[in-house]
Design a protein around this motif. Structure first.
Motif, PDB file in Angstrom:
ATOM      1  N   ILE A 194       0.822  -1.212   0.000  1.00  0.00           N
ATOM      2  CA  ILE A 194       0.000   0.000   0.000  1.00  0.00           C
ATOM      3  C   ILE A 194       0.860   1.267   0.000  1.00  0.00           C
ATOM      4  O   ILE A 194       0.593   2.196  -0.742  1.00  0.00           O
ATOM      5  CB  ILE A 194      -1.002   0.007   1.177  1.00  0.00           C
ATOM      6  N   TYR A 195       1.901   1.290   0.840  1.00  0.00           N
ATOM      7  CA  TYR A 195       2.732   2.491   0.902  1.00  0.00           C
ATOM      8  C   TYR A 195       3.358   2.809  -0.437  1.00  0.00           C
ATOM      9  O   TYR A 195       3.323   3.942  -0.899  1.00  0.00           O
ATOM     10  CB  TYR A 195       3.823   2.355   1.975  1.00  0.00           C
ATOM     11  N   THR A 196       3.908   1.784  -1.079  1.00  0.00           N
ATOM     12  CA  THR A 196       4.564   1.996  -2.369  1.00  0.00           C
ATOM     13  C   THR A 196       3.577   2.523  -3.400  1.00  0.00           C
ATOM     14  O   THR A 196       3.874   3.465  -4.135  1.00  0.00           O
ATOM     15  CB  THR A 196       5.175   0.669  -2.872  1.00  0.00           C
ATOM     16  N   GLU A 197       2.388   1.927  -3.420  1.00  0.00           N
ATOM     17  CA  GLU A 197       1.374   2.363  -4.384  1.00  0.00           C
ATOM     18  C   GLU A 197       0.887   3.772  -4.047  1.00  0.00           C
ATOM     19  O   GLU A 197       0.695   4.597  -4.932  1.00  0.00           O
ATOM     20  CB  GLU A 197       0.205   1.378  -4.398  1.00  0.00           C
ATOM     21  N   TYR A 198       0.716   4.059  -2.755  1.00  0.00           N
ATOM     22  CA  TYR A 198       0.293   5.392  -2.328  1.00  0.00           C
ATOM     23  C   TYR A 198       1.324   6.436  -2.755  1.00  0.00           C
ATOM     24  O   TYR A 198       0.979   7.500  -3.241  1.00  0.00           O
ATOM     25  CB  TYR A 198       0.081   5.413  -0.813  1.00  0.00           C
ATOM     26  N   GLU A 199       2.596   6.093  -2.598  1.00  0.00           N
ATOM     27  CA  GLU A 199       3.663   7.012  -2.993  1.00  0.00           C
ATOM     28  C   GLU A 199       3.623   7.282  -4.500  1.00  0.00           C
ATOM     29  O   GLU A 199       3.823   8.398  -4.947  1.00  0.00           O
ATOM     30  CB  GLU A 199       5.014   6.435  -2.582  1.00  0.00           C
TER      31      GLU A 199
END
Length: 172
Positions: free
Chosen positions: A42-47
């Protein structure tokens, strides 16, 4: 004769509701497993979604505390055959809700495609509460799922309704 027909119809609806309830429960468990798999991404995609916007790197901690809670009729005694599964995704820190919904949407689409699940997924971001709407095929039925972000009011209201139902059986 008429009363017998009515009783038979009611009995069929009760059996159908129980079967749909069991299928909704199974879909809920499957969804939790898939969400557990994507929670690390999720963090990577959010970034990626926030690439052109200011973003605090120290908010990566929200990833570790992302959790799912079910709310609405699928969580109460008021579930019917046509009820959907309402899911709230909670993050530890404040995030841009639209961007996070887009990130989750992207990952759900990826899972559906990679696993040939046939989920119909759409995001609705121009509302007060951005949501993801899904239709999940499961054992011959379509189970609708709505996903929102940090929707504490909906979860609290569901808990309140459950409490009413426990206190007063006339509510059910």
């Amino acid at each position: 004769m008429f009363e017998e027909i009515i009783k038979e119809i009611i009995k069929e609806e009760e059996n159908e509701s129980k079967e749909l309830y069991q299928k909704r429960e199974a879909v809920w468990k499957i969804f939790q497993e898939y969400f557990e798999k994507i929670s690390k991404e999720i963090y990577t995609e959010y970034e990626k979604v926030c690439i052109n916007q200011p973003f605090e790197k120290n908010s990566i901690a929200y990833l570790k505390e992302t959790k799912l809670l079910r709310y609405g009729s699928s969580q109460t005694a008021f579930c019917t055959g046509s009820s959907d599964i309402d899911i709230a995704v909670f993050t530890e820190y404040d995030v841009n809700e639209v961007n996070m919904i887009i990130a989750i949407y992207n990952l759900l689409c990826k899972i559906s495609t990679e696993n040939n699940l046939g989920w119909q997924i759409r995001k609705i971001t121009d509302t007060r509460v951005p949501v993801i709407k899904m239709k999940v095929p499961f054992e011959g039925v379509i189970i609708p799922i709505d996903i929102s972000l940090n929707n504490i009011q909906a979860v609290t209201n569901t808990q309140l309704i459950n409490t009413y139902a426990l206190i007063d059986p006339r509510c059910v």
